[in-house]
Design a protein around this motif. Structure first.
Motif, PDB file in Angstrom:
ATOM      1  N   PRO A 219      16.561 -25.710  -0.614  1.00 53.54           N
ATOM      2  CA  PRO A 219      15.350 -25.105  -1.172  1.00 53.54           C
ATOM      3  C   PRO A 219      14.589 -24.333  -0.103  1.00 53.54           C
ATOM      4  O   PRO A 219      14.869 -24.413   1.094  1.00 53.54           O
ATOM      5  CB  PRO A 219      14.548 -26.307  -1.658  1.00 53.54           C
ATOM      6  N   ARG A 220      13.604 -23.615  -0.533  1.00 51.74           N
ATOM      7  CA  ARG A 220      12.685 -22.922   0.356  1.00 51.74           C
ATOM      8  C   ARG A 220      11.281 -23.085  -0.203  1.00 51.74           C
ATOM      9  O   ARG A 220      11.081 -23.499  -1.333  1.00 51.74           O
ATOM     10  CB  ARG A 220      13.045 -21.438   0.461  1.00 51.74           C
ATOM     11  N   HIS A 232      11.945 -27.003  -7.529  1.00 42.96           N
ATOM     12  CA  HIS A 232      12.803 -28.158  -7.332  1.00 42.96           C
ATOM     13  C   HIS A 232      11.904 -29.351  -7.006  1.00 42.96           C
ATOM     14  O   HIS A 232      11.401 -29.514  -5.883  1.00 42.96           O
ATOM     15  CB  HIS A 232      13.789 -27.901  -6.184  1.00 42.96           C
ATOM     16  N   TRP A 233      11.703 -30.220  -8.033  1.00 40.89           N
ATOM     17  CA  TRP A 233      10.692 -31.268  -7.938  1.00 40.89           C
ATOM     18  C   TRP A 233      11.080 -32.348  -6.937  1.00 40.89           C
ATOM     19  O   TRP A 233      10.215 -32.921  -6.269  1.00 40.89           O
ATOM     20  CB  TRP A 233      10.437 -31.873  -9.311  1.00 40.89           C
ATOM     21  N   ARG A 234      12.348 -32.641  -6.792  1.00 38.40           N
ATOM     22  CA  ARG A 234      12.748 -33.676  -5.846  1.00 38.40           C
ATOM     23  C   ARG A 234      12.409 -33.247  -4.409  1.00 38.40           C
ATOM     24  O   ARG A 234      11.891 -34.041  -3.619  1.00 38.40           O
ATOM     25  CB  ARG A 234      14.240 -33.946  -5.969  1.00 38.40           C
ATOM     26  N   SER A 235      12.698 -32.007  -4.077  1.00 37.07           N
ATOM     27  CA  SER A 235      12.352 -31.518  -2.733  1.00 37.07           C
ATOM     28  C   SER A 235      10.850 -31.381  -2.560  1.00 37.07           C
ATOM     29  O   SER A 235      10.315 -31.598  -1.460  1.00 37.07           O
ATOM     30  CB  SER A 235      13.024 -30.159  -2.490  1.00 37.07           C
ATOM     31  N   THR A 236      10.158 -31.042  -3.654  1.00 37.51           N
ATOM     32  CA  THR A 236       8.703 -30.948  -3.580  1.00 37.51           C
ATOM     33  C   THR A 236       8.094 -32.303  -3.230  1.00 37.51           C
ATOM     34  O   THR A 236       7.176 -32.389  -2.395  1.00 37.51           O
ATOM     35  CB  THR A 236       8.145 -30.448  -4.920  1.00 37.51           C
ATOM     36  N   ALA A 237       8.629 -33.377  -3.866  1.00 39.59           N
ATOM     37  CA  ALA A 237       8.132 -34.727  -3.572  1.00 39.59           C
ATOM     38  C   ALA A 237       8.486 -35.150  -2.157  1.00 39.59           C
ATOM     39  O   ALA A 237       7.711 -35.857  -1.489  1.00 39.59           O
ATOM     40  CB  ALA A 237       8.713 -35.712  -4.579  1.00 39.59           C
ATOM     41  N   ARG A 238       9.646 -34.705  -1.648  1.00 39.55           N
ATOM     42  CA  ARG A 238      10.071 -35.104  -0.313  1.00 39.55           C
ATOM     43  C   ARG A 238       9.254 -34.426   0.764  1.00 39.55           C
ATOM     44  O   ARG A 238       8.857 -35.063   1.756  1.00 39.55           O
ATOM     45  CB  ARG A 238      11.551 -34.781  -0.128  1.00 39.55           C
ATOM     46  N   TYR A 239       8.997 -33.123   0.603  1.00 37.01           N
ATOM     47  CA  TYR A 239       8.309 -32.370   1.667  1.00 37.01           C
ATOM     48  C   TYR A 239       6.800 -32.291   1.472  1.00 37.01           C
ATOM     49  O   TYR A 239       6.077 -31.854   2.364  1.00 37.01           O
ATOM     50  CB  TYR A 239       8.882 -30.946   1.757  1.00 37.01           C
ATOM     51  N   GLY A 240       6.331 -32.693   0.308  1.00 34.45           N
ATOM     52  CA  GLY A 240       4.900 -32.697   0.071  1.00 34.45           C
ATOM     53  C   GLY A 240       4.320 -31.322  -0.199  1.00 34.45           C
ATOM     54  O   GLY A 240       3.101 -31.143  -0.112  1.00 34.45           O
ATOM     55  N   LEU A 242       5.179 -27.425  -2.570  1.00 34.89           N
ATOM     56  CA  LEU A 242       5.958 -26.861  -3.661  1.00 34.89           C
ATOM     57  C   LEU A 242       7.185 -26.155  -3.106  1.00 34.89           C
ATOM     58  O   LEU A 242       7.072 -25.252  -2.265  1.00 34.89           O
ATOM     59  CB  LEU A 242       5.087 -25.896  -4.468  1.00 34.89           C
ATOM     60  N   MET A 243       8.375 -26.559  -3.569  1.00 32.20           N
ATOM     61  CA  MET A 243       9.636 -25.995  -3.118  1.00 32.20           C
ATOM     62  C   MET A 243      10.386 -25.418  -4.324  1.00 32.20           C
ATOM     63  O   MET A 243      10.319 -25.966  -5.435  1.00 32.20           O
ATOM     64  CB  MET A 243      10.503 -27.059  -2.427  1.00 32.20           C
ATOM     65  N   VAL A 244      11.108 -24.340  -4.106  1.00 31.19           N
ATOM     66  CA  VAL A 244      11.879 -23.707  -5.188  1.00 31.19           C
ATOM     67  C   VAL A 244      13.324 -23.570  -4.745  1.00 31.19           C
ATOM     68  O   VAL A 244      13.646 -23.546  -3.547  1.00 31.19           O
ATOM     69  CB  VAL A 244      11.302 -22.322  -5.555  1.00 31.19           C
ATOM     70  N   ARG A 245      14.208 -23.478  -5.739  1.00 28.25           N
ATOM     71  CA  ARG A 245      15.620 -23.244  -5.460  1.00 28.25           C
ATOM     72  C   ARG A 245      15.813 -21.797  -4.969  1.00 28.25           C
ATOM     73  O   ARG A 245      15.131 -20.886  -5.404  1.00 28.25           O
ATOM     74  CB  ARG A 245      16.478 -23.470  -6.707  1.00 28.25           C
ATOM     75  N   ARG A 246      16.757 -21.636  -4.056  1.00 26.66           N
ATOM     76  CA  ARG A 246      17.082 -20.284  -3.590  1.00 26.66           C
ATOM     77  C   ARG A 246      17.749 -19.494  -4.715  1.00 26.66           C
ATOM     78  O   ARG A 246      18.389 -20.050  -5.592  1.00 26.66           O
ATOM     79  CB  ARG A 246      18.033 -20.342  -2.389  1.00 26.66           C
ATOM     80  N   GLU A 247      17.561 -18.173  -4.632  1.00 30.69           N
ATOM     81  CA  GLU A 247      18.198 -17.305  -5.620  1.00 30.69           C
ATOM     82  C   GLU A 247      19.692 -17.218  -5.349  1.00 30.69           C
ATOM     83  O   GLU A 247      20.178 -17.523  -4.260  1.00 30.69           O
ATOM     84  CB  GLU A 247      17.584 -15.902  -5.554  1.00 30.69           C
ATOM     85  N   GLU A 248      20.411 -16.795  -6.358  1.00 32.19           N
ATOM     86  CA  GLU A 248      21.831 -16.523  -6.180  1.00 32.19           C
ATOM     87  C   GLU A 248      21.994 -15.383  -5.183  1.00 32.19           C
ATOM     88  O   GLU A 248      21.264 -14.394  -5.228  1.00 32.19           O
ATOM     89  CB  GLU A 248      22.482 -16.137  -7.501  1.00 32.19           C
ATOM     90  N   GLN A 249      22.892 -15.571  -4.263  1.00 39.16           N
ATOM     91  CA  GLN A 249      23.114 -14.564  -3.234  1.00 39.16           C
ATOM     92  C   GLN A 249      24.255 -13.642  -3.656  1.00 39.16           C
ATOM     93  O   GLN A 249      25.381 -14.093  -3.834  1.00 39.16           O
ATOM     94  CB  GLN A 249      23.472 -15.253  -1.904  1.00 39.16           C
ATOM     95  N   PRO A 250      23.954 -12.361  -3.831  1.00 36.89           N
ATOM     96  CA  PRO A 250      25.034 -11.451  -4.205  1.00 36.89           C
ATOM     97  C   PRO A 250      25.990 -11.230  -3.037  1.00 36.89           C
ATOM     98  O   PRO A 250      25.573 -11.095  -1.888  1.00 36.89           O
ATOM     99  CB  PRO A 250      24.291 -10.151  -4.550  1.00 36.89           C
ATOM    100  N   GLN A 251      27.252 -11.213  -3.326  1.00 37.00           N
ATOM    101  CA  GLN A 251      28.276 -10.973  -2.323  1.00 37.00           C
ATOM    102  C   GLN A 251      29.214  -9.884  -2.831  1.00 37.00           C
ATOM    103  O   GLN A 251      29.764  -9.989  -3.917  1.00 37.00           O
ATOM    104  CB  GLN A 251      29.060 -12.256  -2.034  1.00 37.00           C
ATOM    105  N   ARG A 252      29.380  -8.844  -2.048  1.00 35.55           N
ATOM    106  CA  ARG A 252      30.196  -7.716  -2.456  1.00 35.55           C
ATOM    107  C   ARG A 252      31.674  -8.088  -2.437  1.00 35.55           C
ATOM    108  O   ARG A 252      32.164  -8.726  -1.511  1.00 35.55           O
ATOM    109  CB  ARG A 252      29.935  -6.531  -1.527  1.00 35.55           C
TER     110      ARG A 252
END
Length: 456
Positions: A219-220, A232-240, A242-252
């Motif tokens: 997460p970031r 991402h609520w589990r990471s939010t609870a761990r780090y105290g 608000l954390m969100v999932r990373r976006e899909e990374q486009p790969q050529r």
């Protein structure tokens, strides 16, 4: 440019050199006049004829005076050359535009313009330019054509100065020259779907998630404007915080084009040889894949690639696509046979892992090299091989009405197919577009896997 050539020095040696230069410019007519004048003068002296002596002196002096006047004539003339286009496919024509400007305050006399071109581009062009007024210009053009790829120098441009009587002719050269690049022929290919391209052939993209599962999330921190559904609520609870999932990374999507340049793998030479077909085929695939959005890499049996190429090759479907195609075409324009005997160097490069599409153009393969080529399939998402029997190409024969399997090619094709390659034999005179479609049909099972069928 000052067409008077090298500045004349004041010492005796410079003056003698200038006289010699002027005398070497005498034409056949000028030499004939000089010889006839000397002969007439000798006869007049022997016979005691003063009138004949006057005629002899006139005939002798006239070419010498013309040579001296022409040598001391100094025109200030500027010349330029423009190629249209500067990069042309083999078998196509390019036009060369020449421009001559008179930058002096005096009009020029009769000028003969000549450009030096290699023999393979055609005859040496020559033009006659009449009097050019002060500040005036003259423009001429000619066409060049080559069936052989390569880089060919054009120039330097030469001006021939002549007197009104045609008794003396001197040549002055410009110093600049240009280079015409003749690239391989590029054949348009249909947008078929080959093995290993299911991850985004049409869009030139494949998408890889930055997470393998809910427990492996990277997460970031939350940023203003992020979608709350990505929290991402589990990471939010761990780090105290608000954390969100990373976006899909486009790969050529990636594609490697392997060109076998081993000298022992190809027989014959010339525009219709097997090696030239392979070079042209590689160029066609490179351009096609760039246009489809792939990151494209050119690789040879020596392990060398295009100078300036990135780790993943040149990116397609971008502003630099034309520049990338130009760099690869320039490389293929001058590529020649290598002294290598095997494909191990190319295999070492591919073993590093690309997992993209691999398109190879092979010459003659013995059992050892066929085994090495078969191993290349392990690290690629899909593999397509065009195998040329150069011995069959070098033999003059009429193509059959319905091409069949290539003699002596079945065993190596079978080894590649068993390793997972989509392997296609290349008969003499085949069109890459037809073989490209044939490879797609073989992949989808429309043709038998071991048929090795050729296409006219």
């Amino acid at each position: 440019m000052d067409t008077g050539g090298t500045d004349r020095s004041q010492d005796d040696r410079g003056e003698v050199g200038g006289i010699r230069t002027a005398l070497t410019g005498l034409t056949t007519r000028g030499r004939s006049f000089l010889a006839a004048g000397i002969a007439a003068a000798v006869c007049a002296y022997v016979l005691g004829q003063s009138d004949l002596l006057r005629v002899g002196l006139l005939l002798s002096v006239l070419p010498l005076v013309c040579a001296a006047v022409l040598y001391r004539t100094r025109y200030r003339v500027a010349g330029s050359r423009r190629l249209s286009p500067g990069r042309v496919p083999a078998g196509s024509e390019a036009r060369v535009h020449l421009r001559v400007d008179n930058v002096s305050r005096l009009p020029t006399g009769l000028l003969m313009l000549q450009d030096r071109v290699p023999y393979v581009l055609g005859p040496r062009p020559r033009f006659v330019l009449d009097r050019v007024e002060p500040g005036g210009r003259r423009e001429v053009s000619y066409r060049v054509r080559s069936d052989l790829r390569g880089r060919f120098p054009l120039g330097p441009l030469q001006l021939r100065l002549t007197d009104p009587f045609g008794l003396c002719e001197l040549t002055r050269s410009f110093s600049a020259y240009d280079t015409l690049t003749v690239i391989p022929r590029v054949e348009a290919l249909p947008p078929v779907r080959l093995s290993g391209e299911a991850k985004g052939y049409g869009e030139g993209r494949q998408r890889s998630l930055a997470l393998a599962g809910d427990d492996d999330v990277i997460p970031r921190g939350y940023r203003y404007g992020d979608d709350l559904r990505r929290v991402h609520w589990r990471s939010t609870a761990r780090y105290g915080e608000l954390m969100v999932r990373r976006e899909e990374q486009p790969q050529r999507a990636r594609c490697t084009v392997l060109l076998d340049t081993r000298g022992l793998a190809f027989e014959g030479a010339g525009p219709d040889s097997a090696f030239e077909w392979a070079v042209s085929g590689a160029a066609s695939v490179l351009v096609h894949m760039l246009e489809r959005g792939f990151s494209v890499r050119l690789l040879t049996d020596t392990g060398a690639s295009v100078p300036g190429e990135g780790a993943d090759g040149f990116a397609g479907a971008s502003q630099g696509t034309a520049d990338a195609a130009g760099l690869m075409m320039d490389t293929l324009a001058v590529i020649d046979h290598s002294d290598g005997t095997g494909l191990s160097r190319a295999y070492d490069v591919l073993r590093g892992g690309n997992e993209g599409l691999l398109v190879a153009f092979f010459g003659d393969l013995d059992e050892e090299q066929a085994t090495v080529a078969a191993k290349m399939r392990q690290r690629s998402g899909g593999a397509l091989a065009f195998v040329l029997d150069s011995g069959a190409w070098s033999r003059e024969r009429e193509p059959a009405a319905v091409p069949g399997p290539l003699e002596g090619n079945e065993e190596r094709l079978r080894m590649l197919r068993e390793a997972g390659w989509t392997a296609v034999g290349v008969p003499r005179g085949s069109a890459l577009e037809d073989l490209w479609r044939l490879a797609d049909r073989e992949r989808t099972g429309l043709t038998t896997a071991g048929g090795g069928e050729g296409v006219r």
